[in-house]
Design a protein around this motif. Sequence first.
Motif, PDB file in Angstrom:
ATOM      1  N   LYS A 155       0.967  -1.153   0.155  1.00  0.00           N
ATOM      2  CA  LYS A 155      -0.192  -0.032   0.120  1.00  0.00           C
ATOM      3  C   LYS A 155       1.033   1.227   0.005  1.00  0.00           C
ATOM      4  O   LYS A 155       1.976   1.281   0.732  1.00  0.00           O
ATOM      5  CB  LYS A 155      -0.955   0.000   1.392  1.00  0.00           C
ATOM      6  CG  LYS A 155      -1.862  -1.119   1.436  1.00  0.00           C
ATOM      7  CD  LYS A 155      -2.648  -0.970   2.782  1.00  0.00           C
ATOM      8  CE  LYS A 155      -3.222  -2.234   2.888  1.00  0.00           C
ATOM      9  NZ  LYS A 155      -2.809  -2.781   4.318  1.00  0.00           N
ATOM     10  N   CYS A 156       0.519   2.034  -1.003  1.00  0.00           N
ATOM     11  CA  CYS A 156       1.594   3.428  -0.971  1.00  0.00           C
ATOM     12  C   CYS A 156       0.725   4.766  -0.628  1.00  0.00           C
ATOM     13  O   CYS A 156      -0.372   4.843  -0.738  1.00  0.00           O
ATOM     14  CB  CYS A 156       2.010   3.707  -2.216  1.00  0.00           C
ATOM     15  SG  CYS A 156       2.892   2.066  -2.892  1.00  0.00           S
ATOM     16  N   LEU A 157       1.277   5.456   0.198  1.00  0.00           N
ATOM     17  CA  LEU A 157       0.984   6.840   0.478  1.00  0.00           C
ATOM     18  C   LEU A 157       1.941   7.787  -0.067  1.00  0.00           C
ATOM     19  O   LEU A 157       3.379   7.243  -0.231  1.00  0.00           O
ATOM     20  CB  LEU A 157       0.854   6.899   2.118  1.00  0.00           C
ATOM     21  CG  LEU A 157       0.030   6.313   2.863  1.00  0.00           C
ATOM     22  CD1 LEU A 157       0.218   6.289   4.229  1.00  0.00           C
ATOM     23  CD2 LEU A 157      -1.458   6.790   2.539  1.00  0.00           C
ATOM     24  N   SER A 158       1.907   9.087  -0.251  1.00  0.00           N
ATOM     25  CA  SER A 158       2.921  10.100  -0.935  1.00  0.00           C
ATOM     26  C   SER A 158       2.820  11.270  -0.285  1.00  0.00           C
ATOM     27  O   SER A 158       1.873  11.799   0.179  1.00  0.00           O
ATOM     28  CB  SER A 158       2.835   9.834  -2.467  1.00  0.00           C
ATOM     29  OG  SER A 158       1.796  10.422  -2.735  1.00  0.00           O
ATOM     30  N   ALA A 159       3.908  11.815  -0.551  1.00  0.00           N
ATOM     31  CA  ALA A 159       4.109  13.098   0.296  1.00  0.00           C
ATOM     32  C   ALA A 159       5.349  13.813  -1.062  1.00  0.00           C
ATOM     33  O   ALA A 159       6.000  13.233  -1.182  1.00  0.00           O
ATOM     34  CB  ALA A 159       4.571  13.508   1.595  1.00  0.00           C
ATOM     35  N   THR A 160       5.026  15.275  -1.283  1.00  0.00           N
ATOM     36  CA  THR A 160       5.765  15.853  -2.174  1.00  0.00           C
ATOM     37  C   THR A 160       7.006  16.749  -1.460  1.00  0.00           C
ATOM     38  O   THR A 160       7.505  17.539  -2.143  1.00  0.00           O
ATOM     39  CB  THR A 160       4.947  16.901  -3.241  1.00  0.00           C
ATOM     40  OG1 THR A 160       4.103  17.727  -2.495  1.00  0.00           O
ATOM     41  CG2 THR A 160       4.448  15.918  -4.132  1.00  0.00           C
ATOM     42  N   GLY A 161       6.796  16.424  -0.327  1.00  0.00           N
ATOM     43  CA  GLY A 161       8.127  17.217   0.510  1.00  0.00           C
ATOM     44  C   GLY A 161       8.470  16.764   2.110  1.00  0.00           C
ATOM     45  O   GLY A 161       7.499  15.897   2.440  1.00  0.00           O
ATOM     46  N   GLY A 162       9.585  16.974   2.504  1.00  0.00           N
ATOM     47  CA  GLY A 162       9.805  16.485   3.783  1.00  0.00           C
ATOM     48  C   GLY A 162       8.843  17.043   4.897  1.00  0.00           C
ATOM     49  O   GLY A 162       8.401  16.195   5.814  1.00  0.00           O
ATOM     50  N   GLU A 163       8.270  18.139   4.913  1.00  0.00           N
ATOM     51  CA  GLU A 163       7.141  18.835   5.830  1.00  0.00           C
ATOM     52  C   GLU A 163       6.019  17.720   5.971  1.00  0.00           C
ATOM     53  O   GLU A 163       5.529  17.432   6.724  1.00  0.00           O
ATOM     54  CB  GLU A 163       7.020  20.064   5.921  1.00  0.00           C
ATOM     55  CG  GLU A 163       8.289  20.926   6.597  1.00  0.00           C
ATOM     56  CD  GLU A 163       8.420  22.187   5.773  1.00  0.00           C
ATOM     57  OE1 GLU A 163       7.995  22.567   4.837  1.00  0.00           O
ATOM     58  OE2 GLU A 163       9.212  23.003   6.335  1.00  0.00           O
ATOM     59  N   GLU A 164       5.649  17.529   4.631  1.00  0.00           N
ATOM     60  CA  GLU A 164       4.178  16.879   4.110  1.00  0.00           C
ATOM     61  C   GLU A 164       4.340  15.546   4.832  1.00  0.00           C
ATOM     62  O   GLU A 164       3.591  14.912   5.146  1.00  0.00           O
ATOM     63  CB  GLU A 164       3.915  17.065   2.979  1.00  0.00           C
ATOM     64  CG  GLU A 164       2.553  16.520   2.389  1.00  0.00           C
ATOM     65  CD  GLU A 164       2.365  16.390   0.884  1.00  0.00           C
ATOM     66  OE1 GLU A 164       1.470  15.689   0.668  1.00  0.00           O
ATOM     67  OE2 GLU A 164       3.053  17.178   0.213  1.00  0.00           O
ATOM     68  N   GLY A 165       5.851  14.953   4.266  1.00  0.00           N
ATOM     69  CA  GLY A 165       6.054  13.596   4.657  1.00  0.00           C
ATOM     70  C   GLY A 165       5.782  13.431   6.188  1.00  0.00           C
ATOM     71  O   GLY A 165       5.249  12.427   6.803  1.00  0.00           O
TER      72      GLY A 165
END
Length: 122
Positions: free
Chosen positions: A29-39
């Motif tokens: 299962k994958c989740l994603s974030a486009t930057g360190g803070e969002e991650g």
Amino acid sequence: MADNKILIVDDDNRNIFALSAVLKAKGYKCLSATGGEEGLDLLKKEKGIAVVLMDMMMPGMDGYQAMAEMNDHPELKDIPVIAVTAQAMLGDRERCINAGAVGYVSKPINVEELTKLLTQYI
């Protein structure tokens, strides 16, 4: 089976899309974030993330800073991080491992190599 949720942190949506497609096909299962803070926000909100695939070179908070933040956070410090970078220069692997990553893959990603790494932590 243990939770097989993977968080992909990368500032390039094409990388997220390609990695997600490959990993979902393998049953993750994958989740994603486009930057360190969002991650980091996602890690704090979403329970059961087994591994983080962290792009090291991102605008704003990069992978090194994000890993440092994770190490300072009691609930996040034990989540394994695999560093993903296009910077396959001499010393990069060591720098990533020293920053707290459990593994390192360079772009373009060798799926076999990544899958082997993931099975060690999931």
